[in-house]
Design a protein around this motif. Structure first.
Motif, PDB file in Angstrom:
ATOM      1  N   LYS A  38      89.193 -20.809  43.352  1.00 40.86           N
ATOM      2  CA  LYS A  38      89.236 -19.741  44.339  1.00 40.86           C
ATOM      3  C   LYS A  38      88.457 -20.155  45.586  1.00 40.86           C
ATOM      4  N   ILE A  39      88.948 -19.768  46.738  1.00 40.26           N
ATOM      5  CA  ILE A  39      88.225 -20.020  47.982  1.00 40.26           C
ATOM      6  C   ILE A  39      87.312 -18.823  48.227  1.00 40.26           C
ATOM      7  N   PRO A  40      86.000 -18.997  48.083  1.00 38.06           N
ATOM      8  CA  PRO A  40      85.090 -17.859  48.243  1.00 38.06           C
ATOM      9  C   PRO A  40      84.986 -17.432  49.701  1.00 38.06           C
ATOM     10  N   LYS A  41      85.109 -16.141  49.923  1.00 36.10           N
ATOM     11  CA  LYS A  41      84.975 -15.628  51.284  1.00 36.10           C
ATOM     12  C   LYS A  41      83.513 -15.634  51.708  1.00 36.10           C
ATOM     13  N   ASN A  42      82.627 -15.224  50.799  1.00 36.24           N
ATOM     14  CA  ASN A  42      81.193 -15.171  51.080  1.00 36.24           C
ATOM     15  C   ASN A  42      80.429 -15.950  50.014  1.00 36.24           C
ATOM     16  N   ILE A  43      79.526 -16.826  50.453  1.00 32.46           N
ATOM     17  CA  ILE A  43      78.735 -17.661  49.547  1.00 32.46           C
ATOM     18  C   ILE A  43      77.256 -17.381  49.782  1.00 32.46           C
ATOM     19  N   LEU A  44      76.524 -17.170  48.695  1.00 36.24           N
ATOM     20  CA  LEU A  44      75.073 -17.004  48.753  1.00 36.24           C
ATOM     21  C   LEU A  44      74.412 -18.266  48.212  1.00 36.24           C
ATOM     22  N   VAL A  45      73.480 -18.830  48.989  1.00 37.60           N
ATOM     23  CA  VAL A  45      72.719 -20.010  48.567  1.00 37.60           C
ATOM     24  C   VAL A  45      71.241 -19.643  48.567  1.00 37.60           C
ATOM     25  N   ILE A  46      70.602 -19.771  47.409  1.00 32.22           N
ATOM     26  CA  ILE A  46      69.189 -19.399  47.258  1.00 32.22           C
ATOM     27  C   ILE A  46      68.356 -20.670  47.166  1.00 32.22           C
ATOM     28  N   PHE A  47      67.440 -20.839  48.136  1.00 29.57           N
ATOM     29  CA  PHE A  47      66.614 -22.049  48.165  1.00 29.57           C
ATOM     30  C   PHE A  47      65.219 -21.703  48.693  1.00 29.57           C
ATOM     31  N   PRO A  48      64.330 -21.184  47.838  1.00 29.01           N
ATOM     32  CA  PRO A  48      63.007 -20.731  48.293  1.00 29.01           C
ATOM     33  C   PRO A  48      61.933 -21.813  48.196  1.00 29.01           C
ATOM     34  N   LEU A  77      65.965 -17.908  51.997  1.00 28.62           N
ATOM     35  CA  LEU A  77      64.915 -18.915  52.098  1.00 28.62           C
ATOM     36  C   LEU A  77      63.536 -18.274  52.025  1.00 28.62           C
ATOM     37  N   ALA A  78      62.548 -19.098  51.705  1.00 27.42           N
ATOM     38  CA  ALA A  78      61.155 -18.661  51.778  1.00 27.42           C
ATOM     39  C   ALA A  78      60.679 -18.792  53.226  1.00 27.42           C
ATOM     40  N   ILE A  95      70.752 -16.274  57.773  1.00 35.97           N
ATOM     41  CA  ILE A  95      69.539 -16.579  57.008  1.00 35.97           C
ATOM     42  C   ILE A  95      68.782 -15.287  56.721  1.00 35.97           C
ATOM     43  N   ILE A  96      68.372 -15.129  55.471  1.00 41.18           N
ATOM     44  CA  ILE A  96      67.458 -14.060  55.077  1.00 41.18           C
ATOM     45  C   ILE A  96      66.197 -14.728  54.545  1.00 41.18           C
ATOM     46  N   GLU A  97      65.048 -14.302  55.031  1.00 43.51           N
ATOM     47  CA  GLU A  97      63.783 -14.822  54.517  1.00 43.51           C
ATOM     48  C   GLU A  97      63.181 -13.808  53.553  1.00 43.51           C
ATOM     49  N   TYR A  98      62.807 -14.299  52.387  1.00 47.89           N
ATOM     50  CA  TYR A  98      62.278 -13.426  51.334  1.00 47.89           C
ATOM     51  C   TYR A  98      60.938 -13.974  50.863  1.00 47.89           C
ATOM     52  N   ASP A  99      59.890 -13.197  51.065  1.00 49.11           N
ATOM     53  CA  ASP A  99      58.543 -13.587  50.644  1.00 49.11           C
ATOM     54  C   ASP A  99      58.156 -12.749  49.433  1.00 49.11           C
ATOM     55  N   ASN A 120      79.610  -8.225  49.268  1.00 47.33           N
ATOM     56  CA  ASN A 120      80.730  -8.597  48.395  1.00 47.33           C
ATOM     57  C   ASN A 120      80.805 -10.119  48.227  1.00 47.33           C
ATOM     58  N   ILE A 121      79.753 -10.685  47.641  1.00 43.38           N
ATOM     59  CA  ILE A 121      79.607 -12.142  47.542  1.00 43.38           C
ATOM     60  C   ILE A 121      80.434 -12.686  46.379  1.00 43.38           C
ATOM     61  N   ASP A 122      81.212 -13.709  46.664  1.00 42.25           N
ATOM     62  CA  ASP A 122      82.094 -14.306  45.660  1.00 42.25           C
ATOM     63  C   ASP A 122      81.405 -15.388  44.837  1.00 42.25           C
ATOM     64  N   LEU A 123      80.542 -16.172  45.480  1.00 44.09           N
ATOM     65  CA  LEU A 123      79.921 -17.320  44.820  1.00 44.09           C
ATOM     66  C   LEU A 123      78.439 -17.357  45.153  1.00 44.09           C
ATOM     67  N   GLY A 124      77.598 -17.481  44.125  1.00 45.23           N
ATOM     68  CA  GLY A 124      76.159 -17.578  44.322  1.00 45.23           C
ATOM     69  C   GLY A 124      75.606 -18.830  43.674  1.00 45.23           C
ATOM     70  N   LEU A 125      74.732 -19.543  44.395  1.00 47.96           N
ATOM     71  CA  LEU A 125      74.115 -20.761  43.887  1.00 47.96           C
ATOM     72  C   LEU A 125      72.604 -20.622  44.000  1.00 47.96           C
ATOM     73  N   SER A 126      71.900 -20.734  42.881  1.00 51.61           N
ATOM     74  CA  SER A 126      70.443 -20.645  42.882  1.00 51.61           C
ATOM     75  C   SER A 126      69.839 -22.014  42.602  1.00 51.61           C
ATOM     76  N   PHE A 127      68.940 -22.446  43.488  1.00 47.59           N
ATOM     77  CA  PHE A 127      68.262 -23.732  43.338  1.00 47.59           C
ATOM     78  C   PHE A 127      66.770 -23.514  43.117  1.00 47.59           C
ATOM     79  N   SER A 128      66.448 -22.438  42.436  1.00 54.15           N
ATOM     80  CA  SER A 128      65.062 -22.089  42.149  1.00 54.15           C
ATOM     81  C   SER A 128      64.840 -22.078  40.646  1.00 54.15           C
ATOM     82  N   MET A 129      63.586 -22.325  40.241  1.00 51.21           N
ATOM     83  CA  MET A 129      63.231 -22.210  38.833  1.00 51.21           C
ATOM     84  C   MET A 129      62.578 -20.864  38.541  1.00 51.21           C
TER      85      MET A 129
END
Length: 390
Positions: A38-48, A77-78, A95-99, A120-129
């Motif tokens: 599927k081609i995601p319309k909205n992608i969330l990338v989490i990298f804090p 992002l952080a 960009i959203i900054e989250y502290d 309405n996010i189609d794909l989410g990728l988390s690069f956090s532990m």
């Protein structure tokens, strides 16, 4: 969308503009080869994470953009100046900054969940532990969620919130660990060029800003980063060693030494400079992060502890020497561009590396791994680079 929701978006979103100006960019053009059905319309990338890690992370964003050129990419992002690595790029849309350490972080968490639900996010990728981010994606109704697998006893219960996951390998470079998450959605043909992005005219602007500081750009300028985060001072090579290395360089080569860093490092650097001869300039706190990156890009050589500026130097194509002790050079070494000279120096010890990834904890306090590296050891590597790049 309700009025309150619009206010939340105005409060927490900063929209990235697709700049028309020429930028310092490492991203070539390549057609998509993604297998994701599927081609995601909205992608969330989490990298804090921090600045250095963000430089190493840019290939993920580049390859996402190549494979999903029409998708709307949201970055979480952080607030550590991390965004400055990419704000002059075309790799994201918002960009959203989250502290999570601020006082009202719980309220902010649920405000962001509300925003993401509306997105309405189609794909989410988390690069956090951190376990909170799979939970955030689940609560936000992200349709397909991937990321690192949690292998710690207390966190294993969140793995079920991810549709696919992969373990982060301590014996693999961090760049490759990040890209392994993209393999979960079928992206396997990678362009790998970690990069710090800035406008092409910025180095000239920085030179103009510093023209009264005595820097002679007809001479070779060698940069140092002698510091680290205040909660990671165990990564610092002894200051007297940096001073002696600077003296060896100015005595044997026609170079000027420039030391960069944050405002909080200024006094620490001044104590090093007091022991140095020849031209040496303390620019800690003088330049912002983009200006620092632009200046480093003009240098003949950059010598650094394992730190953000070390990765910035590699990300702008400057020859770099990284000095490692308690951290893992296999995982965290500077990534070389094509034909770029990158060297790592460490002395093997049974107790090193002792840094526990993602914990901020180092088990040894006597730093014998770093103290065993002499100024002459590092100077020898500097000689190789300065002779070969004349």
């Amino acid at each position: 969308m309700k009025k309150n929701d619009k206010n939340l978006i105005e409060k927490f979103l900063r929209f990235g503009t697709h700049l028309k100006d020429e930028i310092f960019s490492c991203m070539p053009t390549r057609k998509s080869r993604v297998i994701y059905k599927k081609i995601p319309k909205n992608i969330l990338v989490i990298f804090p994470h921090g600045i250095g890690n963000m430089v190493l992370f840019t290939p993920v964003l580049e390859n996402l953009k190549i494979n999903f050129p029409d998708s709307f990419i949201i970055l979480l992002l952080a607030p550590r100046n991390t965004k400055e690595v990419i704000t002059d790029s075309r790799l994201f849309d918002t960009i959203i900054e989250y502290d999570k350490n601020q006082k009202n972080s719980s309220q902010l968490f649920f405000d962001i969940v509300k925003i993401f639900k509306n997105a309405n996010i189609d794909l989410g990728l988390s690069f956090s532990m951190s376990a909170e981010f799979p939970r955030l994606m689940s609560l936000s109704k992200v349709k397909y969620r991937i990321g690192f697998k949690y292998n710690y006893r207390k966190l294993k219960d969140v793995n079920y919130l991810l549709h696919k996951s992969v373990l982060s390998d301590s014996n693999k470079h961090e760049v490759l660990n990040y890209l392994s998450v993209l393999k979960l959605i079928g992206i396997t043909d990678f362009i790998i060029k970690p990069c710090f992005y800035f406008k092409k005219n910025l180095p000239y602007t920085v030179r103009e800003k510093l023209k009264n500081d005595g820097l002679n750009y007809k001479k070779n300028v060698v940069g140092f980063h002698t510091g680290s985060f205040l909660d990671m001072i165990e990564k610092r090579w002894p200051p007297e060693n940096f001073a002696k290395l600077g003296n060896l360089l100015t005595k044997n080569f026609s170079v000027q030494i420039v030391i960069v860093g944050g405002e909080e490092e200024k006094n620490y650097i001044n104590k090093i400079i007091d022991k140095m001869d020849g031209y040496v300039k303390n620019l800690a706190g003088t330049l912002n992060l983009k200006e620092t990156a632009a200046l480093i890009s003009t240098m003949k050589l950059f010598v650094s502890n394992d730190s953000g500026p070390m990765h910035i130097a590699a990300g702008v194509g400057t020859p770099v020497i990284g000095i490692f002790g308690p951290t893992n050079e296999i995982k965290n070494s500077p990534w070389a561009h094509e034909n770029q000279i990158v060297k790592v120096i460490r002395h093997p010890m049974n107790c090193a590396p002792c840094y526990i990834p993602y914990s901020g904890k180092i088990s040894c306090k006597n730093n014998k791994c770093l103290r065993s590296i002499t100024p002459e050891d590092v100077f020898s590597k500097c000689e190789d680079i300065l002779f070969n790049t004349e």
